[in-house]
Enzyme design. Structure first.
Site, PDB file in Angstrom:
ATOM      1  N   ARG A 216      42.327  49.118  35.713  1.00 39.65           N
ATOM      2  CA  ARG A 216      41.950  47.711  35.548  1.00 39.65           C
ATOM      3  C   ARG A 216      42.438  47.126  34.229  1.00 39.65           C
ATOM      4  O   ARG A 216      41.760  46.287  33.626  1.00 39.65           O
ATOM      5  CB  ARG A 216      40.424  47.537  35.632  1.00 39.65           C
ATOM      6  CG  ARG A 216      39.839  47.779  37.010  1.00 39.65           C
ATOM      7  CD  ARG A 216      40.030  46.555  37.894  1.00 39.65           C
ATOM      8  NE  ARG A 216      39.511  46.791  39.228  1.00 39.65           N
ATOM      9  CZ  ARG A 216      38.315  46.393  39.647  1.00 39.65           C
ATOM     10  NH1 ARG A 216      37.531  45.713  38.844  1.00 39.65           N
ATOM     11  NH2 ARG A 216      37.930  46.648  40.857  1.00 39.65           N
TER      12      ARG A 216
ATOM     13  N   ARG B  70      39.507  40.902  33.407  1.00 38.65           N
ATOM     14  CA  ARG B  70      38.685  39.889  32.739  1.00 38.65           C
ATOM     15  C   ARG B  70      38.378  40.117  31.277  1.00 38.65           C
ATOM     16  O   ARG B  70      37.944  39.194  30.590  1.00 38.65           O
ATOM     17  CB  ARG B  70      37.357  39.730  33.502  1.00 38.65           C
ATOM     18  CG  ARG B  70      37.524  38.947  34.776  1.00 38.65           C
ATOM     19  CD  ARG B  70      36.296  39.052  35.626  1.00 38.65           C
ATOM     20  NE  ARG B  70      36.090  40.440  35.990  1.00 38.65           N
ATOM     21  CZ  ARG B  70      35.144  40.869  36.807  1.00 38.65           C
ATOM     22  NH1 ARG B  70      34.286  40.018  37.316  1.00 38.65           N
ATOM     23  NH2 ARG B  70      35.043  42.144  37.097  1.00 38.65           N
TER      24      ARG B  70
ATOM     25  N   ARG C 189      43.738  33.025  35.537  1.00 40.03           N
ATOM     26  CA  ARG C 189      42.908  32.945  36.734  1.00 40.03           C
ATOM     27  C   ARG C 189      42.371  31.532  36.928  1.00 40.03           C
ATOM     28  O   ARG C 189      42.297  31.029  38.051  1.00 40.03           O
ATOM     29  CB  ARG C 189      41.756  33.942  36.680  1.00 40.03           C
ATOM     30  CG  ARG C 189      41.110  34.098  38.040  1.00 40.03           C
ATOM     31  CD  ARG C 189      39.956  35.051  38.025  1.00 40.03           C
ATOM     32  NE  ARG C 189      38.847  34.541  37.248  1.00 40.03           N
ATOM     33  CZ  ARG C 189      37.612  34.984  37.350  1.00 40.03           C
ATOM     34  NH1 ARG C 189      37.345  35.969  38.174  1.00 40.03           N
ATOM     35  NH2 ARG C 189      36.672  34.474  36.619  1.00 40.03           N
TER      36      ARG C 189
ATOM     37  N   ASP D 113      44.561  43.977  44.940  1.00 44.73           N
ATOM     38  CA  ASP D 113      43.246  44.576  45.176  1.00 44.73           C
ATOM     39  C   ASP D 113      43.331  45.484  46.389  1.00 44.73           C
ATOM     40  O   ASP D 113      44.144  45.238  47.278  1.00 44.73           O
ATOM     41  CB  ASP D 113      42.185  43.498  45.403  1.00 44.73           C
ATOM     42  CG  ASP D 113      40.789  44.084  45.204  1.00 44.73           C
ATOM     43  OD1 ASP D 113      40.341  44.162  44.055  1.00 44.73           O
ATOM     44  OD2 ASP D 113      40.180  44.514  46.201  1.00 44.73           O
TER      45      ASP D 113
ATOM     46  N   TYR E   3      33.780  49.350  52.581  1.00 42.60           N
ATOM     47  CA  TYR E   3      33.711  47.886  52.467  1.00 42.60           C
ATOM     48  C   TYR E   3      33.791  47.220  53.845  1.00 42.60           C
ATOM     49  O   TYR E   3      33.134  46.210  54.099  1.00 42.60           O
ATOM     50  CB  TYR E   3      34.830  47.363  51.560  1.00 42.60           C
ATOM     51  CG  TYR E   3      34.597  47.700  50.098  1.00 42.60           C
ATOM     52  CD1 TYR E   3      33.752  46.914  49.312  1.00 42.60           C
ATOM     53  CD2 TYR E   3      35.184  48.816  49.511  1.00 42.60           C
ATOM     54  CE1 TYR E   3      33.519  47.224  47.981  1.00 42.60           C
ATOM     55  CE2 TYR E   3      34.958  49.133  48.187  1.00 42.60           C
ATOM     56  CZ  TYR E   3      34.119  48.334  47.423  1.00 42.60           C
ATOM     57  OH  TYR E   3      33.889  48.657  46.109  1.00 42.60           O
TER      58      TYR E   3
HETATM   59  O1  CP3 Z   1      44.107  48.213  37.504  1.00 40.61           O
HETATM   60  C1  CP3 Z   1      44.620  47.084  37.512  1.00 40.61           C
HETATM   61  O2  CP3 Z   1      44.756  46.394  36.481  1.00 40.61           O
HETATM   62  C2  CP3 Z   1      45.195  46.551  38.827  1.00 40.61           C
HETATM   63  C3  CP3 Z   1      44.364  45.682  39.563  1.00 40.61           C
HETATM   64  C4  CP3 Z   1      43.222  46.176  40.443  1.00 40.61           C
HETATM   65  C5  CP3 Z   1      42.163  45.302  40.826  1.00 40.61           C
HETATM   66  N1  CP3 Z   1      41.384  45.952  41.718  1.00 40.61           N
HETATM   67  C6  CP3 Z   1      42.002  43.936  40.353  1.00 40.61           C
HETATM   68  C7  CP3 Z   1      40.681  43.295  40.427  1.00 40.61           C
HETATM   69  C8  CP3 Z   1      43.006  47.398  41.097  1.00 40.61           C
HETATM   70  C9  CP3 Z   1      43.794  48.689  41.011  1.00 40.61           C
HETATM   71  C10 CP3 Z   1      41.838  47.232  41.910  1.00 40.61           C
HETATM   72  C11 CP3 Z   1      41.315  48.281  42.801  1.00 40.61           C
HETATM   73  C12 CP3 Z   1      39.977  48.118  43.393  1.00 40.61           C
HETATM   74  N2  CP3 Z   1      39.411  46.988  43.904  1.00 40.61           N
HETATM   75  C13 CP3 Z   1      39.081  49.192  43.631  1.00 40.61           C
HETATM   76  C14 CP3 Z   1      39.357  50.638  43.340  1.00 40.61           C
HETATM   77  C15 CP3 Z   1      39.245  50.959  41.908  1.00 40.61           C
HETATM   78  C16 CP3 Z   1      37.857  50.964  41.363  1.00 40.61           C
HETATM   79  O3  CP3 Z   1      37.591  50.115  40.480  1.00 40.61           O
HETATM   80  O4  CP3 Z   1      37.066  51.785  41.797  1.00 40.61           O
HETATM   81  C17 CP3 Z   1      37.938  48.652  44.248  1.00 40.61           C
HETATM   82  C18 CP3 Z   1      36.699  49.416  44.669  1.00 40.61           C
HETATM   83  C19 CP3 Z   1      38.150  47.251  44.416  1.00 40.61           C
HETATM   84  C20 CP3 Z   1      37.271  46.266  45.084  1.00 40.61           C
HETATM   85  C21 CP3 Z   1      36.864  45.196  44.175  1.00 40.61           C
HETATM   86  N3  CP3 Z   1      37.699  44.197  43.718  1.00 40.61           N
HETATM   87  C22 CP3 Z   1      35.572  44.960  43.639  1.00 40.61           C
HETATM   88  C23 CP3 Z   1      34.361  45.830  43.900  1.00 40.61           C
HETATM   89  C24 CP3 Z   1      35.661  43.809  42.853  1.00 40.61           C
HETATM   90  C25 CP3 Z   1      34.540  43.092  42.187  1.00 40.61           C
HETATM   91  C26 CP3 Z   1      33.986  43.850  41.033  1.00 40.61           C
HETATM   92  C27 CP3 Z   1      34.765  43.572  39.776  1.00 40.61           C
HETATM   93  O5  CP3 Z   1      35.064  44.510  39.033  1.00 40.61           O
HETATM   94  O6  CP3 Z   1      35.006  42.386  39.545  1.00 40.61           O
HETATM   95  C28 CP3 Z   1      37.009  43.373  42.874  1.00 40.61           C
HETATM   96  C29 CP3 Z   1      37.594  42.227  42.145  1.00 40.61           C
HETATM   97  C30 CP3 Z   1      38.726  42.521  41.214  1.00 40.61           C
HETATM   98  N4  CP3 Z   1      39.818  43.307  41.487  1.00 40.61           N
HETATM   99  C31 CP3 Z   1      38.903  41.964  39.910  1.00 40.61           C
HETATM  100  C32 CP3 Z   1      40.129  42.445  39.421  1.00 40.61           C
HETATM  101  C33 CP3 Z   1      40.794  42.107  38.110  1.00 40.61           C
HETATM  102  C34 CP3 Z   1      37.980  40.977  39.240  1.00 40.61           C
HETATM  103  C35 CP3 Z   1      38.198  39.654  39.888  1.00 40.61           C
HETATM  104  C36 CP3 Z   1      37.965  38.512  38.949  1.00 40.61           C
HETATM  105  O7  CP3 Z   1      38.893  38.146  38.210  1.00 40.61           O
HETATM  106  O8  CP3 Z   1      36.862  37.961  39.022  1.00 40.61           O
END
Ligand code: CP3
Length: 354
Positions: A27, A31, A40, A77, A154
């Site tokens: 990640r 944010r 964003r 994502d 999910y």
């Molecule tokens: O690593 C990186 O920088 C690449 C981007 C990336 C995102 N999601 C961007 C994201 C990657 C590799 C993911 C994978 C992802 N997404 C996983 C597996 C990795 C892990 O964290 O276990 C999972 C379970 C998700 C599903 C997901 N997407 C959730 C549960 C959420 C909400 C919770 C949160 O952390 O915000 C997201 C949203 C998400 N994916 C954001 C980002 C940057 C936040 C969105 C925002 O800007 O509000």
């Protein structure tokens, strides 16, 4: 394509000699970075970033402009895959991801099919190509996908969950339905990752965020077996180089030996396993990626350096370690602290590779 100027990350994944331990952060584009929040806001929302190759490229490169990271990761994502299968992904403000049509009845599950990813997820492959061009060989680009089981969590729960009761009800009550979902997911993910590799991803990671909630037997049957199918179906060579595969099961520390048998090149570790013990257990079979507790970044700069040093020392000398956090970086971390970590890993690891 420009040749890679820094291939330390790819070399470490293949246990080839390196001058220092490469580092990236799960990640890393997100944010905690004010520039991410600004982009964003311009895009309107998170999916607006994912579906626009120009925005996805911009945010992928943001952490690389700030820190000397050794890899970039595609901004996207894991849930774009079930979205492409017709489940209707949306992000409710402050609530995380949700699906309009979760898989709850047999008819919906029987109707689930492998989508034509080249069309449905074209925006992802366009983003990969655009990021490769913008990187211009600086560092390798990582592609990724969720594991079949994590995606199914999910898809069945309809969003995040604390008890996974719908998935587990199906697993223990109608396992053949869950197997149908997992088989469909595995075939889709294989196509999806191969298309990312064709578009320019130079390594791929499978995120099994929820495999750790399973019993050992269920982990093998419902998560690992399907990740193994994916690994067997991936294109492993592209542009004249091996494309390494990293498997990351959060909470999977007790199953590393079995994970190492899948044919993956590297295993990701969360912070609950000692990386030195992990290395002794897997031997020469795979490289290891991890495994700093992400909450260390809330401590002091001195504490960050000390804890980074502990992880490096625990792994020990020689190649085969990619430094990372044990899970994603929190949105509340001070960006300066991430910089302290990356510099510490580079500086403290050089003597381990002398
Ligand atoms: O690593 C990186 O920088 C690449 C981007 C990336 C995102 N999601 C961007 C994201 C990657 C590799 C993911 C994978 C992802 N997404 C996983 C597996 C990795 C892990 O964290 O276990 C999972 C379970 C998700 C599903 C997901 N997407 C959730 C549960 C959420 C909400 C919770 C949160 O952390 O915000 C997201 C949203 C998400 N994916 C954001 C980002 C940057 C936040 C969105 C925002 O800007 O509000």
């Amino acid at each position: 394509m420009t040749p890679l100027k820094n291939d330390t990350f790819l070399r470490a994944l293949l246990k080839q000699p390196v001058d220092y331990t490469p580092v990236w952060m799960m990640r890393q584009a997100g944010r905690y970075l004010p520039e991410y929040r600004a982009t964003r806001a311009r895009a309107g929302n998170f999916m607006g970033l994912c579906t626009s190759p120009a925005y996805a490229t911009e945010v992928t490169l943001q952490p690389l402009e700030r820190y000397p990271l050794d890899a970039a990761i595609l901004f996207s994502d894991i849930l774009t895959v079930p979205d492409a299968m017709g489940l209707g992904l949306y992000f409710a403000e402050g609530e995380g991801p949700k699906f309009e049509r979760p898989l709850r009845d047999e008819a919906a599950i029987r109707a689930l099919a492998v989508p034509h990813v080249e069309d449905k997820l074209k925006y992802v492959f366009d983003a990969v190509a655009s990021i490769r061009q913008a990187l211009d060989g600086r560092v390798p680009l990582i592609g990724f996908s969720g594991s079949p089981f994590t995606l199914a969590c999910y898809m069945i729960e309809g969003g995040g969950s604390s008890d996974f009761r719908h998935v587990k009800a199906m697993m223990y009550g109608r396992p053949e339905l869950l197997h149908h979902i997992l088989e469909t997911n595995a075939r889709t993910v294989t196509d999806y990752l191969n298309a990312q590799i064709e578009a320019g991803a130079q390594a791929v990671q499978i995120f099994d965020t929820w495999g750790g909630v399973l019993t050992p037997g269920a982990y093998r049957e419902f998560s690992l077996a399907y990740m193994q199918k994916i690994v067997a179906g991936l294109k492993r060579e592209h542009e004249g180089r091996r494309v390494p595969v990293i498997l990351f099961t959060k909470g999977g520390g007790q199953w590393l030996e079995a994970m190492a048998e899948t044919g993956a090149d590297a295993l990701g570790l969360d912070w609950t396993t000692d990386i030195g013990d992990a290395r002794r257990r897997v031997g020469d079979k795979v490289a290891l990626q991890g495994n700093l507790d992400p909450n260390v970044l809330f401590g002091s700069p001195e504490g960050i350096e000390r804890e980074a040093g502990r992880v490096l020392e625990a792994y020990g000398t020689g190649s085969g370690h990619v430094f990372n956090l044990g899970h994603g970086i929190s949105q509340f971390v001070d960006p300066a602290h991430a910089g302290v970590l990356i510099d510490a890993v580079h500086r403290l690891s050089r003597p381990l590779h002398a």
